[in-house]
Enzyme design. Structure first.
Site, PDB file in Angstrom:
ATOM      1  N   LYS A  73       0.809  -1.231   0.000  1.00 51.32           N
ATOM      2  CA  LYS A  73       0.000   0.000   0.000  1.00 51.32           C
ATOM      3  C   LYS A  73       0.843   1.283   0.000  1.00 51.32           C
ATOM      4  CE  LYS A  73      -4.135  -1.706   2.313  1.00 51.32           C
ATOM      5  NZ  LYS A  73      -5.085  -1.562   3.411  1.00 51.32           N
ATOM      6  N   ASN A  94      -4.808   2.121  -1.685  1.00 52.80           N
ATOM      7  CA  ASN A  94      -5.314   0.744  -1.785  1.00 52.80           C
ATOM      8  C   ASN A  94      -6.035   0.493  -3.100  1.00 52.80           C
ATOM      9  OD1 ASN A  94      -7.775   2.075  -1.292  1.00 52.80           O
ATOM     10  ND2 ASN A  94      -8.610   0.280  -0.270  1.00 52.80           N
ATOM     11  N   ALA A 134      -2.286   1.349  14.841  1.00 47.18           N
ATOM     12  CA  ALA A 134      -1.747   2.538  14.183  1.00 47.18           C
ATOM     13  C   ALA A 134      -1.214   2.184  12.796  1.00 47.18           C
ATOM     14  CB  ALA A 134      -0.643   3.141  15.040  1.00 47.18           C
TER      15      ALA A 134
HETATM   16  P1  NDP Z   1      -0.930  -3.219   9.552  1.00 45.56           P
HETATM   17  O1  NDP Z   1      -0.023  -4.376   9.503  1.00 45.56           O
HETATM   18  O2  NDP Z   1      -0.601  -1.976   8.820  1.00 45.56           O
HETATM   19  O3  NDP Z   1      -1.180  -2.793  11.103  1.00 45.56           O
HETATM   20  C1  NDP Z   1      -1.536  -3.763  12.050  1.00 45.56           C
HETATM   21  C2  NDP Z   1      -1.834  -3.079  13.373  1.00 45.56           C
HETATM   22  O4  NDP Z   1      -2.263  -4.088  14.287  1.00 45.56           O
HETATM   23  C3  NDP Z   1      -0.626  -2.391  14.002  1.00 45.56           C
HETATM   24  O5  NDP Z   1      -1.044  -1.266  14.739  1.00 45.56           O
HETATM   25  C4  NDP Z   1      -0.100  -3.494  14.948  1.00 45.56           C
HETATM   26  O6  NDP Z   1       0.633  -2.997  16.039  1.00 45.56           O
HETATM   27  C5  NDP Z   1      -1.401  -4.065  15.445  1.00 45.56           C
HETATM   28  N1  NDP Z   1      -1.260  -5.411  15.965  1.00 45.56           N
HETATM   29  C6  NDP Z   1      -0.931  -6.530  15.270  1.00 45.56           C
HETATM   30  N2  NDP Z   1      -0.899  -7.597  16.099  1.00 45.56           N
HETATM   31  C7  NDP Z   1      -1.201  -7.126  17.347  1.00 45.56           C
HETATM   32  C8  NDP Z   1      -1.324  -7.731  18.625  1.00 45.56           C
HETATM   33  N3  NDP Z   1      -1.132  -9.040  18.794  1.00 45.56           N
HETATM   34  N4  NDP Z   1      -1.674  -6.957  19.676  1.00 45.56           N
HETATM   35  C9  NDP Z   1      -1.875  -5.615  19.511  1.00 45.56           C
HETATM   36  N5  NDP Z   1      -1.769  -4.985  18.319  1.00 45.56           N
HETATM   37  C10 NDP Z   1      -1.440  -5.736  17.247  1.00 45.56           C
HETATM   38  O7  NDP Z   1      -2.345  -3.794   9.075  1.00 45.56           O
HETATM   39  P2  NDP Z   1      -3.626  -2.975   8.580  1.00 45.56           P
HETATM   40  O8  NDP Z   1      -3.756  -1.756   9.405  1.00 45.56           O
HETATM   41  O9  NDP Z   1      -3.607  -2.839   7.102  1.00 45.56           O
HETATM   42  O10 NDP Z   1      -4.791  -4.009   8.925  1.00 45.56           O
HETATM   43  C11 NDP Z   1      -5.258  -4.154  10.246  1.00 45.56           C
HETATM   44  C12 NDP Z   1      -6.555  -4.950  10.209  1.00 45.56           C
HETATM   45  O11 NDP Z   1      -7.530  -4.216   9.466  1.00 45.56           O
HETATM   46  C13 NDP Z   1      -6.413  -6.314   9.528  1.00 45.56           C
HETATM   47  O12 NDP Z   1      -7.109  -7.256  10.293  1.00 45.56           O
HETATM   48  C14 NDP Z   1      -7.119  -6.129   8.192  1.00 45.56           C
HETATM   49  O13 NDP Z   1      -7.745  -7.322   7.758  1.00 45.56           O
HETATM   50  C15 NDP Z   1      -8.165  -5.093   8.561  1.00 45.56           C
HETATM   51  N6  NDP Z   1      -8.626  -4.322   7.419  1.00 45.56           N
HETATM   52  C16 NDP Z   1      -9.951  -4.336   7.151  1.00 45.56           C
HETATM   53  C17 NDP Z   1     -10.455  -3.655   6.095  1.00 45.56           C
HETATM   54  C18 NDP Z   1     -11.918  -3.722   5.818  1.00 45.56           C
HETATM   55  O14 NDP Z   1     -12.332  -3.243   4.751  1.00 45.56           O
HETATM   56  N7  NDP Z   1     -12.729  -4.270   6.721  1.00 45.56           N
HETATM   57  C19 NDP Z   1      -9.598  -2.854   5.209  1.00 45.56           C
HETATM   58  C20 NDP Z   1      -8.200  -2.844   5.617  1.00 45.56           C
HETATM   59  C21 NDP Z   1      -7.739  -3.579   6.675  1.00 45.56           C
HETATM   60  P3  NDP Z   1       2.235  -2.820  15.953  1.00 45.56           P
HETATM   61  O15 NDP Z   1       2.445  -1.447  15.374  1.00 45.56           O
HETATM   62  O16 NDP Z   1       2.669  -2.914  17.373  1.00 45.56           O
HETATM   63  O17 NDP Z   1       2.750  -3.938  15.111  1.00 45.56           O
END
Ligand code: NDP
Length: 288
Positions: A73, A94, A134
């Site tokens: 992205k 996206n 975030a």
């Molecule tokens: P990213 O990888 O960019 O970010 C993931 C986020 O989740 C980070 O803030 C990360 O924290 C946090 N995280 C991951 N694992 C854990 C954990 N075990 N405990 C606490 N925090 C955690 O992913 P995206 O932001 O792109 O996607 C996030 C979610 O959103 C996904 O599940 C995706 O499927 C969903 N999504 C849904 C969409 C929809 O249309 N419904 C569209 C886009 C995304 P850290 O910074 O510490 O790693």
């Protein structure tokens, strides 16, 4: 004699991993209903270091557009001719539209999220929101909420690496008028009593980890709050199930996914798809 035309109109998604991405199911259900018989949505596994070649392929195949998901992205932005203002602010694209070789980048994640909230009757203007996560989804959501006039956003993220959190705070404070707070996420996070909207935007609870609930102190939620999950697979996450059991108003990530997919289809084809039918297709696929 009937005119023969077997040419496919191609769109799709570049990602990795991408095999479990249900975009194809939603998009092709919409194409069928719109009688776009030549439109195909391809789910394409693109290595991180092959993105430039994939974009060249997109142009060579005259694909009408592409979605980008993890990990492309942000990286894809350098290959585009034009980028929308909000996508630039979010720092991620996206959706790409190919107009005769000119590539335009947009971010429909946050817009789909806002449409989903609105369809639940939730307005963000003047409200106080707490956002868990975030990453890319949280960024798109926070920027769109800030542009729509939300009063306060509290970002809650794991403390190991503050990079994502610091970047998001910086985008919001320098480019929007929203009041931003940042909290490290240690253990069960209590929701402040004056919160209106809680957004879970991490990947906790995503398939296959379907039984995991994010570390939110659910006892501090009240029925005057609204909780929005972003996870689209499963549709009813363990968090959503528990919220329903407790009588807390909430909504799944399916609405966000369907709305952003509908926006993509409109941008690619110029036609408005049937979102009810798209949701039904998603439910059938991920609950099968
Ligand atoms: P990213 O990888 O960019 O970010 C993931 C986020 O989740 C980070 O803030 C990360 O924290 C946090 N995280 C991951 N694992 C854990 C954990 N075990 N405990 C606490 N925090 C955690 O992913 P995206 O932001 O792109 O996607 C996030 C979610 O959103 C996904 O599940 C995706 O499927 C969903 N999504 C849904 C969409 C929809 O249309 N419904 C569209 C886009 C995304 P850290 O910074 O510490 O790693």
């Amino acid at each position: 004699m009937k005119k023969q035309n077997y040419l496919d109109c191609l769109v799709g998604v570049f990602g990795q991993p991408v095999a479990e991405n249900p975009g194809v199911v939603i998009q092709e259900a919409a194409f069928k209903a719109l009688e776009l018989d030549h439109w195909r949505f391809l789910t394409i596994d693109v290595d991180k270091d092959q993105l430039e070649n994939a974009i060249k392929g997109l142009k060579a195949f005259k694909m009408r557009g592409i979605n980008c998901t993890i990990p492309h992205k942000i990286a894809v932005m350098e290959y585009l001719d034009e980028i929308s203002e909000s996508a630039r602010m979010i720092g991620a694209v996206n959706t790409i539209i190919n107009d005769g070789g000119q590539l335009f980048g947009e971010n429909t994640d946050g817009k789909g999220f806002m449409m989903s909230l609105a369809s639940s009757g939730v307005q963000v203007e003047g409200q106080k929101a707490v956002v868990f996560g975030a990453g890319g989804a949280a960024r798109a959501i926070c920027v769109e909420m800030a542009l729509a006039g939300v009063k306060t956003i509290t970002i809650v993220n794991r403390p190991q690496d503050r990079t994502l959190g610091d970047e998001l705070v910086s985008i919001l404070t320098t480019r929007t008028n929203v009041e931003v707070l940042y909290e490290d996420w240690h253990g069960l996070f209590p929701i402040p009593a004056n919160t209106n909207i809680v957004i879970h935007a991490t990947s906790v609870g995503l398939y296959p980890d379907v039984h995991v609930i994010p570390h939110i102190d659910l006892d501090t939620l009240s029925s005057s709050m609204f909780v929005q999950d972003v996870i689209p697979n499963p549709i009813e996450t363990a968090l959503i199930k528990e919220l329903c059991r407790r009588g807390i108003p909430c909504s799944t990530g399916a609405g966000m996914l369907v709305n952003q997919a509908a926006l993509n289809i409109e941008m690619w084809t110029g036609l408005k798809p049937d979102k009810t039918l798209m949701l039904e297709a998603l439910e059938k696929a991920v609950q099968a």
